[in-house]
Scaffold this motif. Sequence first.
Motif, PDB file in Angstrom:
ATOM      1  N   VAL A 245      -3.978  -6.974  -5.468  1.00 38.03           N
ATOM      2  CA  VAL A 245      -3.827  -6.729  -6.901  1.00 38.03           C
ATOM      3  C   VAL A 245      -2.647  -5.794  -7.099  1.00 38.03           C
ATOM      4  CG1 VAL A 245      -4.913  -5.848  -8.994  1.00 38.03           C
ATOM      5  CG2 VAL A 245      -6.281  -7.107  -7.308  1.00 38.03           C
ATOM      6  N   ASP A 246      -1.597  -6.319  -7.691  1.00 34.36           N
ATOM      7  CA  ASP A 246      -0.355  -5.580  -7.904  1.00 34.36           C
ATOM      8  C   ASP A 246      -0.444  -4.710  -9.165  1.00 34.36           C
ATOM      9  OD1 ASP A 246       2.625  -5.318  -7.228  1.00 34.36           O
ATOM     10  OD2 ASP A 246       2.704  -6.022  -9.304  1.00 34.36           O
ATOM     11  N   ARG A 247       0.447  -3.727  -9.240  1.00 33.40           N
ATOM     12  CA  ARG A 247       0.471  -2.824 -10.406  1.00 33.40           C
ATOM     13  C   ARG A 247       0.733  -3.572 -11.704  1.00 33.40           C
ATOM     14  NH1 ARG A 247       5.102   1.025  -8.335  1.00 33.40           N
ATOM     15  NH2 ARG A 247       3.928   0.543  -6.425  1.00 33.40           N
ATOM     16  N   SER A 248       1.353  -4.766 -11.625  1.00 34.80           N
ATOM     17  CA  SER A 248       1.638  -5.534 -12.838  1.00 34.80           C
ATOM     18  C   SER A 248       0.504  -6.481 -13.215  1.00 34.80           C
ATOM     19  CB  SER A 248       2.925  -6.347 -12.648  1.00 34.80           C
ATOM     20  OG  SER A 248       2.747  -7.368 -11.677  1.00 34.80           O
ATOM     21  N   ALA A 249      -0.590  -6.463 -12.469  1.00 35.61           N
ATOM     22  CA  ALA A 249      -1.680  -7.411 -12.710  1.00 35.61           C
ATOM     23  C   ALA A 249      -2.401  -7.123 -14.016  1.00 35.61           C
ATOM     24  CB  ALA A 249      -2.677  -7.354 -11.555  1.00 35.61           C
ATOM     25  N   ASP A 250      -2.777  -8.185 -14.705  1.00 35.99           N
ATOM     26  CA  ASP A 250      -3.676  -8.067 -15.846  1.00 35.99           C
ATOM     27  C   ASP A 250      -5.061  -7.724 -15.312  1.00 35.99           C
ATOM     28  OD1 ASP A 250      -4.346  -8.893 -18.839  1.00 35.99           O
ATOM     29  OD2 ASP A 250      -5.838  -9.842 -17.545  1.00 35.99           O
ATOM     30  N   LEU A 251      -5.644  -6.619 -15.771  1.00 36.30           N
ATOM     31  CA  LEU A 251      -6.892  -6.140 -15.201  1.00 36.30           C
ATOM     32  C   LEU A 251      -8.033  -7.128 -15.396  1.00 36.30           C
ATOM     33  CD1 LEU A 251      -8.599  -4.028 -13.789  1.00 36.30           C
ATOM     34  CD2 LEU A 251      -8.824  -2.816 -15.982  1.00 36.30           C
ATOM     35  N   SER A 252      -8.129  -7.711 -16.587  1.00 37.19           N
ATOM     36  CA  SER A 252      -9.210  -8.660 -16.845  1.00 37.19           C
ATOM     37  C   SER A 252      -9.116  -9.860 -15.899  1.00 37.19           C
ATOM     38  CB  SER A 252      -9.151  -9.125 -18.306  1.00 37.19           C
ATOM     39  OG  SER A 252     -10.152 -10.086 -18.563  1.00 37.19           O
ATOM     40  N   MET A 253      -7.905 -10.380 -15.721  1.00 40.75           N
ATOM     41  CA  MET A 253      -7.704 -11.497 -14.801  1.00 40.75           C
ATOM     42  C   MET A 253      -8.028 -11.077 -13.371  1.00 40.75           C
ATOM     43  SD  MET A 253      -4.211 -13.533 -13.740  1.00 40.75           S
ATOM     44  CE  MET A 253      -3.891 -14.221 -15.368  1.00 40.75           C
ATOM     45  N   ALA A 254      -7.587  -9.890 -12.999  1.00 43.49           N
ATOM     46  CA  ALA A 254      -7.807  -9.410 -11.632  1.00 43.49           C
ATOM     47  C   ALA A 254      -9.301  -9.317 -11.322  1.00 43.49           C
ATOM     48  CB  ALA A 254      -7.129  -8.064 -11.423  1.00 43.49           C
ATOM     49  N   ARG A 256     -11.784 -11.025 -12.678  1.00 41.90           N
ATOM     50  CA  ARG A 256     -12.342 -12.376 -12.560  1.00 41.90           C
ATOM     51  C   ARG A 256     -11.990 -12.992 -11.207  1.00 41.90           C
ATOM     52  NH1 ARG A 256      -9.989 -13.070 -17.565  1.00 41.90           N
ATOM     53  NH2 ARG A 256      -8.549 -14.639 -16.717  1.00 41.90           N
ATOM     54  N   ILE A 257     -10.743 -12.865 -10.816  1.00 44.46           N
ATOM     55  CA  ILE A 257     -10.302 -13.485  -9.568  1.00 44.46           C
ATOM     56  C   ILE A 257     -10.955 -12.820  -8.367  1.00 44.46           C
ATOM     57  CG2 ILE A 257      -8.300 -13.761  -8.031  1.00 44.46           C
ATOM     58  CD1 ILE A 257      -6.632 -14.367 -10.532  1.00 44.46           C
ATOM     59  N   VAL A 258     -10.980 -11.496  -8.345  1.00 41.01           N
ATOM     60  CA  VAL A 258     -11.536 -10.776  -7.191  1.00 41.01           C
ATOM     61  C   VAL A 258     -13.018 -11.106  -7.007  1.00 41.01           C
ATOM     62  CG1 VAL A 258     -12.150  -8.487  -6.323  1.00 41.01           C
ATOM     63  CG2 VAL A 258      -9.840  -8.918  -7.194  1.00 41.01           C
ATOM     64  N   VAL A 259     -13.778 -11.075  -8.084  1.00 37.88           N
ATOM     65  CA  VAL A 259     -15.211 -11.350  -7.979  1.00 37.88           C
ATOM     66  C   VAL A 259     -15.451 -12.798  -7.564  1.00 37.88           C
ATOM     67  CG1 VAL A 259     -17.379 -11.520  -9.267  1.00 37.88           C
ATOM     68  CG2 VAL A 259     -15.893  -9.526  -9.565  1.00 37.88           C
ATOM     69  N   ASN A 260     -14.709 -13.728  -8.136  1.00 38.57           N
ATOM     70  CA  ASN A 260     -14.881 -15.129  -7.772  1.00 38.57           C
ATOM     71  C   ASN A 260     -14.469 -15.391  -6.332  1.00 38.57           C
ATOM     72  OD1 ASN A 260     -13.482 -18.092  -7.671  1.00 38.57           O
ATOM     73  ND2 ASN A 260     -15.281 -18.098  -9.008  1.00 38.57           N
ATOM     74  N   CYS A 355      -3.896 -14.183  -1.495  1.00 39.15           N
ATOM     75  CA  CYS A 355      -3.623 -14.292  -2.932  1.00 39.15           C
ATOM     76  C   CYS A 355      -2.998 -13.010  -3.455  1.00 39.15           C
ATOM     77  CB  CYS A 355      -4.943 -14.573  -3.653  1.00 39.15           C
ATOM     78  SG  CYS A 355      -4.973 -14.179  -5.413  1.00 39.15           S
ATOM     79  N   ILE A 356      -2.101 -13.161  -4.413  1.00 43.09           N
ATOM     80  CA  ILE A 356      -1.578 -12.022  -5.171  1.00 43.09           C
ATOM     81  C   ILE A 356      -1.943 -12.207  -6.641  1.00 43.09           C
ATOM     82  CG2 ILE A 356       0.694 -13.137  -5.427  1.00 43.09           C
ATOM     83  CD1 ILE A 356       1.917 -10.309  -5.566  1.00 43.09           C
ATOM     84  N   VAL A 357      -2.389 -11.138  -7.280  1.00 42.78           N
ATOM     85  CA  VAL A 357      -2.619 -11.126  -8.712  1.00 42.78           C
ATOM     86  C   VAL A 357      -1.561 -10.224  -9.313  1.00 42.78           C
ATOM     87  CG1 VAL A 357      -4.260 -10.725 -10.575  1.00 42.78           C
ATOM     88  CG2 VAL A 357      -5.097 -11.382  -8.310  1.00 42.78           C
ATOM     89  N   CYS A 358      -0.662 -10.783 -10.095  1.00 44.05           N
ATOM     90  CA  CYS A 358       0.406  -9.980 -10.700  1.00 44.05           C
ATOM     91  C   CYS A 358       1.062 -10.756 -11.823  1.00 44.05           C
ATOM     92  CB  CYS A 358       1.447  -9.568  -9.657  1.00 44.05           C
ATOM     93  SG  CYS A 358       2.586 -10.869  -9.187  1.00 44.05           S
ATOM     94  N   GLU A 359       1.780 -10.045 -12.681  1.00 41.41           N
ATOM     95  CA  GLU A 359       2.507 -10.656 -13.783  1.00 41.41           C
ATOM     96  C   GLU A 359       4.011 -10.629 -13.569  1.00 41.41           C
ATOM     97  OE1 GLU A 359       0.987 -12.250 -16.436  1.00 41.41           O
ATOM     98  OE2 GLU A 359      -0.734 -11.912 -15.107  1.00 41.41           O
TER      99      GLU A 359
END
Length: 429
Positions: A245-254, A256-260, A355-359
């Motif tokens: 999870v990158d500093r630019s990640a949307d928290l809500s999306m992060a 959802r993705i992490v838990v799933n 996986c990377i979560v970022c914007e």
Amino acid sequence: MTMPSTPAQLESLADLMRALGAAARAAANVLAFAPNELKNRALAHAAAALRASLPKILAANEHDMRLAASKQMSAAHLERLRLDAARIEAMAAGLEAIAALPDPIGVTLKKWKRPNGMRIRRVSVPLGVIGIIYESRPNVTADAGGLCLKSGNPVILRSGSESQKSSAAIHACLEQGLLAAGLPAAAIQLVPTSDRAAVGHMLADMAEYIDIIVPRGGRPLIERVQKEARVPVIGHLEGVCHVYVDRSADLSMAKRIVVNAKMRRTGICGAAETLLIDAGCVSTHLGALLGALFDAGCQVRGDSSCVLADSRVQPATEQDWYTEYLDAIISARVVGNVDAAIAHIGRFGSQHTDCIVCEDPATAERFLTHVDSAIVLHNASTQFADGGEFGMGAEIGISTDKFHARGPVGVEQLTSYKYLVTGNGQIRD
């Protein structure tokens, strides 16, 4: 526990395995040239048989589940073994999806003409007879059988003893499909014994019959196959999958993705096992991500930053970063930036799925380019590491090899090729 085989039993088992191999080799001469229409007909009939046999398959699976529970198998193993109506329907739909794919055999992959007038074509062909050794998951019986059939490869399936009755019930449906299409039943065979010595025969004594071995199971099985096999192996040891999870990640999306990625199905090889959090978003993201995991029923083993952020976090050991839990447990670590995340994955990962979560597009591209794994995702759950989700209908497994097949192994990955050269009297000086 399976008792060691006696010499007489070993001789009888060797005869059985040789008979399976000879039948598969004979079927190869038919299946390699079978029209796509016949292969698709067999798959459609097998899918219908799965749906019609739902009560029989569930009863067989209930027997396997009771036996596995009596042996105190782990919750993760029991989850992989369990079948229900939805999972059986998914198997049937998977066979239909495989049937809908183009025929992967006889495809001209490339063609060219030489200055001397010779014309060359590279054309796809089956690999040959495939041996598949798997544990727990009875759905592999349908997925592997269907994929091998579509790609023109006879297959010898050896299920785990814990899923023997479930696999046999599913195999009976595949056999019905083959017979309905007029194809040899030996195109898909299931080893009819739980004797562990059968695995040894497949690995070491059947090179004249089996061309490729594909293992699906835990580390002990994979290591044994890689050590003992006398034919090429397609497989992977472990799925130590990461979500960064990158500093630019949307928290809500992060969240959802992490838990799933961790909790949808904890026992599959694409389940996330390590969460990496950018130090640049600790104050905004770390506590929320850890809280979301705890709310979902996940245990967290973390570094000192994670322990400070949530008192429920257990301190991680060095071994945790290497561990494929296959359970509701995840390791978590704060890293300095995307390059530190890439370095962590390079050291501790298994080159399976990350996986990377970022914007930020540049950060995403750096991660996608520099992480050397079979599957690398941006803003999507690692649970998508699945041939069915890739549009392949199903998969035999996820390969972390770099030779021949990498990632989901579907029908195209179960082919090789040959060169067809046409001349008009050319000779070489």
